[in-house]
Every structure is written in structure tokens, then in C-alpha cells.
Design a protein around this motif. Structure first.
Motif, PDB file in Angstrom:
ATOM      1  N   THR A  95      -8.376 -11.053  12.328  1.00  0.00           N
ATOM      2  CA  THR A  95      -8.931 -11.425  10.925  1.00  0.00           C
ATOM      3  C   THR A  95      -9.048 -12.692  10.535  1.00  0.00           C
ATOM      4  O   THR A  95      -8.293 -13.537  11.548  1.00  0.00           O
ATOM      5  N   PHE A  96      -9.923 -13.258  10.087  1.00  0.00           N
ATOM      6  CA  PHE A  96     -10.056 -14.897   9.929  1.00  0.00           C
ATOM      7  C   PHE A  96      -8.828 -15.593   9.454  1.00  0.00           C
ATOM      8  O   PHE A  96      -8.003 -15.004   8.598  1.00  0.00           O
ATOM      9  N   PRO A  97      -8.344 -16.650  10.230  1.00  0.00           N
ATOM     10  CA  PRO A  97      -9.128 -17.326  11.033  1.00  0.00           C
ATOM     11  C   PRO A  97      -8.888 -17.216  12.746  1.00  0.00           C
ATOM     12  O   PRO A  97      -9.467 -17.964  13.503  1.00  0.00           O
ATOM     13  N   ASN A  98      -8.352 -15.905  13.010  1.00  0.00           N
ATOM     14  CA  ASN A  98      -7.960 -15.738  14.369  1.00  0.00           C
ATOM     15  C   ASN A  98      -8.491 -14.444  14.674  1.00  0.00           C
ATOM     16  O   ASN A  98      -8.307 -13.461  14.261  1.00  0.00           O
ATOM     17  N   TYR A  99      -9.331 -14.403  15.841  1.00  0.00           N
ATOM     18  CA  TYR A  99      -9.612 -13.227  16.369  1.00  0.00           C
ATOM     19  C   TYR A  99      -9.666 -12.957  17.837  1.00  0.00           C
ATOM     20  O   TYR A  99      -9.354 -14.042  18.500  1.00  0.00           O
ATOM     21  N   GLU A 100      -9.349 -11.704  18.529  1.00  0.00           N
ATOM     22  CA  GLU A 100      -9.348 -11.400  19.650  1.00  0.00           C
ATOM     23  C   GLU A 100     -10.850 -11.044  20.191  1.00  0.00           C
ATOM     24  O   GLU A 100     -11.172 -10.147  19.547  1.00  0.00           O
ATOM     25  N   ILE A 101     -11.309 -11.801  21.265  1.00  0.00           N
ATOM     26  CA  ILE A 101     -12.409 -11.421  22.064  1.00  0.00           C
ATOM     27  C   ILE A 101     -12.140 -11.176  23.510  1.00  0.00           C
ATOM     28  O   ILE A 101     -12.596 -12.163  24.164  1.00  0.00           O
ATOM     29  N   PRO A 102     -11.533 -10.022  23.754  1.00  0.00           N
ATOM     30  CA  PRO A 102     -11.011  -9.985  25.029  1.00  0.00           C
ATOM     31  C   PRO A 102     -11.955 -10.419  26.181  1.00  0.00           C
ATOM     32  O   PRO A 102     -12.942  -9.906  26.308  1.00  0.00           O
ATOM     33  N   TYR A 130     -18.700 -15.445  26.923  1.00  0.00           N
ATOM     34  CA  TYR A 130     -18.673 -14.083  27.181  1.00  0.00           C
ATOM     35  C   TYR A 130     -19.662 -13.448  28.308  1.00  0.00           C
ATOM     36  O   TYR A 130     -18.931 -12.772  29.004  1.00  0.00           O
ATOM     37  N   LYS A 131     -20.700 -13.758  28.120  1.00  0.00           N
ATOM     38  CA  LYS A 131     -21.525 -13.330  28.942  1.00  0.00           C
ATOM     39  C   LYS A 131     -21.559 -13.767  30.437  1.00  0.00           C
ATOM     40  O   LYS A 131     -21.509 -12.749  31.402  1.00  0.00           O
ATOM     41  N   LYS A 132     -21.233 -15.130  30.758  1.00  0.00           N
ATOM     42  CA  LYS A 132     -20.875 -15.322  31.735  1.00  0.00           C
ATOM     43  C   LYS A 132     -19.649 -14.798  32.578  1.00  0.00           C
ATOM     44  O   LYS A 132     -19.702 -14.649  33.802  1.00  0.00           O
ATOM     45  N   LEU A 133     -18.734 -14.546  31.828  1.00  0.00           N
ATOM     46  CA  LEU A 133     -17.490 -13.904  32.326  1.00  0.00           C
ATOM     47  C   LEU A 133     -17.907 -12.394  32.796  1.00  0.00           C
ATOM     48  O   LEU A 133     -17.524 -11.872  33.748  1.00  0.00           O
ATOM     49  N   VAL A 134     -18.425 -11.624  31.663  1.00  0.00           N
ATOM     50  CA  VAL A 134     -18.918 -10.211  31.995  1.00  0.00           C
ATOM     51  C   VAL A 134     -19.798 -10.367  33.231  1.00  0.00           C
ATOM     52  O   VAL A 134     -19.608  -9.123  33.997  1.00  0.00           O
ATOM     53  N   ASN A 135     -20.669 -10.959  33.259  1.00  0.00           N
ATOM     54  CA  ASN A 135     -21.556 -10.804  34.722  1.00  0.00           C
ATOM     55  C   ASN A 135     -20.783 -11.477  35.744  1.00  0.00           C
ATOM     56  O   ASN A 135     -21.629 -11.543  36.961  1.00  0.00           O
ATOM     57  N   GLU A 159     -11.585  -4.283  44.543  1.00  0.00           N
ATOM     58  CA  GLU A 159     -10.897  -4.181  45.594  1.00  0.00           C
ATOM     59  C   GLU A 159      -9.368  -4.771  45.521  1.00  0.00           C
ATOM     60  O   GLU A 159      -8.346  -4.331  45.992  1.00  0.00           O
ATOM     61  N   ARG A 160      -9.556  -5.968  45.356  1.00  0.00           N
ATOM     62  CA  ARG A 160      -8.341  -6.842  45.179  1.00  0.00           C
ATOM     63  C   ARG A 160      -7.511  -6.542  44.122  1.00  0.00           C
ATOM     64  O   ARG A 160      -6.011  -6.429  44.049  1.00  0.00           O
ATOM     65  N   PHE A 161      -8.022  -6.232  42.941  1.00  0.00           N
ATOM     66  CA  PHE A 161      -7.425  -5.668  41.685  1.00  0.00           C
ATOM     67  C   PHE A 161      -6.646  -4.657  42.015  1.00  0.00           C
ATOM     68  O   PHE A 161      -5.439  -4.218  41.586  1.00  0.00           O
ATOM     69  N   ARG A 179      -6.511 -11.868  30.080  1.00  0.00           N
ATOM     70  CA  ARG A 179      -7.654 -11.462  31.408  1.00  0.00           C
ATOM     71  C   ARG A 179      -7.209 -10.199  32.094  1.00  0.00           C
ATOM     72  O   ARG A 179      -7.954  -9.758  32.502  1.00  0.00           O
ATOM     73  N   PHE A 180      -5.717 -10.137  32.119  1.00  0.00           N
ATOM     74  CA  PHE A 180      -5.432  -8.991  32.741  1.00  0.00           C
ATOM     75  C   PHE A 180      -5.863  -7.577  32.116  1.00  0.00           C
ATOM     76  O   PHE A 180      -6.435  -6.673  32.702  1.00  0.00           O
ATOM     77  N   MET A 181      -5.761  -7.814  30.762  1.00  0.00           N
ATOM     78  CA  MET A 181      -6.304  -6.631  29.946  1.00  0.00           C
ATOM     79  C   MET A 181      -7.719  -6.363  30.053  1.00  0.00           C
ATOM     80  O   MET A 181      -8.300  -5.174  30.058  1.00  0.00           O
ATOM     81  N   PHE A 182      -8.549  -7.533  30.258  1.00  0.00           N
ATOM     82  CA  PHE A 182     -10.170  -7.466  30.395  1.00  0.00           C
ATOM     83  C   PHE A 182     -10.511  -6.768  31.834  1.00  0.00           C
ATOM     84  O   PHE A 182     -11.335  -6.046  31.770  1.00  0.00           O
ATOM     85  N   ASP A 183      -9.559  -7.140  32.928  1.00  0.00           N
ATOM     86  CA  ASP A 183      -9.583  -6.678  34.115  1.00  0.00           C
ATOM     87  C   ASP A 183      -9.501  -5.140  34.086  1.00  0.00           C
ATOM     88  O   ASP A 183     -10.162  -4.254  34.671  1.00  0.00           O
ATOM     89  N   LEU A 184      -8.336  -4.680  33.330  1.00  0.00           N
ATOM     90  CA  LEU A 184      -8.342  -3.470  33.133  1.00  0.00           C
ATOM     91  C   LEU A 184      -9.270  -2.668  32.466  1.00  0.00           C
ATOM     92  O   LEU A 184      -9.573  -1.482  32.739  1.00  0.00           O
TER      93      LEU A 184
END
Length: 263
Positions: free
Chosen positions: A100-107, A147-152, A158-160, A203-208
Motif C-alpha cells: 500500500t502507498f507509499p511502499n510497494y513490492e514489485i518483485p 522491470y522489462k529489462k530484468l524480465v527479458n 542451470e546455475r540456479f 531477487r532470490f524470490m524473483f528467480d524462484l
């Protein structure tokens, strides 16, 4: 206006041209700041105009009008509708967010909006970027770019898998089919403090989350050994991560079980 000294026509035109260029640049900056709700830039533009308008008639009236515009800009971000408008803009950009405003998580990012400082900060671990444009549209587009740069970006799956496998073996003493806390897995992967700074929990959560698109999570080592990874919720919510994939699908993950396929 009394901007032209009483000298030659050539000098008059040169001075006028210089003044007009300055005014044009400042006016453009003010317009951009207003359209993107960059209040700091708008305020800086007013101060610039104070200096440039020392030779302009009715300058105080003009500055007063700009000050009134500044107050209206501030009201836009302190208005109760601002959080709703920002969240709507984030949704339009297909950004999976919680909070909620003003803090958000956009993993794996965290977004913090500071109304007092008139800035927004997008961070991931120890890395962060700051924006002054608080317009919901501008801000959400700015976030979408990162976000798009990271997703792409290329995901070294293999390493993960290798890292998860090594951490699991460490925690279970190479016993298979035993549940381990996924948070303990992260702890093993980042035993050193500097490792946590380089590889944040978000970042770990995002990789999962990148593994969740697979119907069955399988990994084959180079020697031919095969494994199946099961990511499941823990009965205690405090032990769970809530991961969100790009489509916005949420899943609670608390346990990791790895089964070695015997052939």
C-alpha cells in the motif's frame, strides 16, 4: 519589457536572442516538469525565472502565478486520490505489485514514494534509482522500463538449479525427499554478508518465480543424474515467500523438496 540596452541594433538583437533562448529553455523545462509532476524541477525553474525576469515588467505577478501552480502540483501528490491513481497506472503497465502507498513490492523491486522529499525510489538489494517525476503515468512507465529489462534478461537456470541443489544437500546431508525451509536455502546461498547485498532476498524470490512457469520442475546434471524440485507452501505463513510471476500469479513458497529420480 525593459530587456534591451540602448546600444546598436546589432547588440540589441544579440541580447534579445540570448534572452529569448534562455526563456525558451526554461519554459520547456517548466512544461516538462509540470507534465511529469517533477515538482523539484518545477521549483528550480521558478528560481531560474526569478533571475531571468529581473528585466521583465510585471515579473512579480508572473512569479506569483507560478507559485500558485506549484501549490496545485503539490496538492496533486498529497491528494487522497493519488495512491489510487498510481496503483491504477501500475496495473495498466502490467506490473505485479503488492503493498500500500507509499511502499510497494514489485518483485524483485521495492518502490517507495516520499512525498516530503518529492521523490520515488526503486530499489533491488543495494542498488537503487531515484525519480523526481511523480506523475502516475510517468512513474509507472519508468518502473516498467527497469522491470522489462530484468524480465527479458537471460536467466541462468542451470546455475540456479546447481545452487539450489548444493544448498539442499548441505541442509539435508545429502538425504532426498526431506522438506527444508526455502528461507534456509537462501541463508545458505548468502552465508556471507556481502553475498546478501549482491543477491537480495527479493531477487532470490524473483528467480524462484521464474521456475513456476514449468509444469514439473526438473533438472539433469551433466553426469545424467535427474532431479525433481517441489516448491510448496509451509503450514506457518511466516515461513513462506509470496512470489509473483510476470502474469501476476501469486504463490506461497515455504518448503523445498528435491527428489532424485532413480533409474
Amino acid at each position: 519589457m525593459t530587456i534591451l540596452p540602448q546600444d546598436s541594433n546589432e547588440d540589441q538583437m544579440a541580447n534579445f536572442s540570448k534572452f529569448a533562448k534562455k526563456m525558451s529553455v526554461t519554459a520547456k523545462k517548466l512544461e516538462t516538469a509540470r507534465n511529469t509532476l517533477h515538482i523539484k524541477d518545477f521549483q528550480a525553474g521558478i528560481e531560474t525565472l526569478r533571475q531571468e525576469f529581473t528585466q521583465l515588467e510585471n515579473r512579480e505577478e508572473f512569479i506569483e502565478n507560478l507559485e500558485a501552480s506549484l501549490r496545485k502540483l503539490r496538492e496533486q501528490v498529497t491528494n487522497l486520490d493519488y495512491p489510487r491513481e498510481l496503483e491504477s497506472a501500475l496495473k495498466e503497465q502490467n506490473l505485479p505489485f503488492t503493498g500500500t502507498f507509499p511502499n510497494y513490492e514489485i518483485p524483485p523491486f521495492k518502490l517507495s514514494v516520499d512525498i516530503n522529499k518529492l521523490t520515488a525510489r526503486l530499489s533491488m538489494g543495494k542498488k537503487s534509482r531515484q525519480a523526481g517525476s511523480l506523475s502516475p503515468t510517468s512513474l509507472s512507465q519508468w518502473i516498467r522500463e527497469d522491470y522489462k529489462k530484468l524480465v527479458n534478461s537471460k536467466f541462468n537456470q542451470e546455475r540456479f538449479f546447481k545452487e539450489l541443489l548444493q544448498a539442499y544437500r548441505y541442509l539435508t546431508k545429502s538425504e532426498w525427499r526431506l522438506p527444508v525451509l526455502i528461507k534456509d536455502v537462501y541463508g545458505v546461498l548468502t552465508i556471507k554478508a556481502e553475498a546478501k547485498q549482491e543477491y537480495s532476498e527479493s531477487r532470490f524470490m524473483f528467480d524462484l518465480s521464474r521456475l513456476l512457469d514449468q509444469y514439473e520442475i526438473k533438472y539433469t546434471e551433466r553426469d545424467g543424474s535427474k532431479y525433481i524440485f517441489d516448491l510448496s507452501p509451509h503450514k506457518e505463513p511466516v515461513n513462506n515467500y509470496t512470489v509473483v510471476n510476470e502474469s501476476g500469479r501469486e504463490k506461497a513458497i515455504g518448503n523445498l523438496i528435491i527428489r532424485k529420480i532413480e533409474e
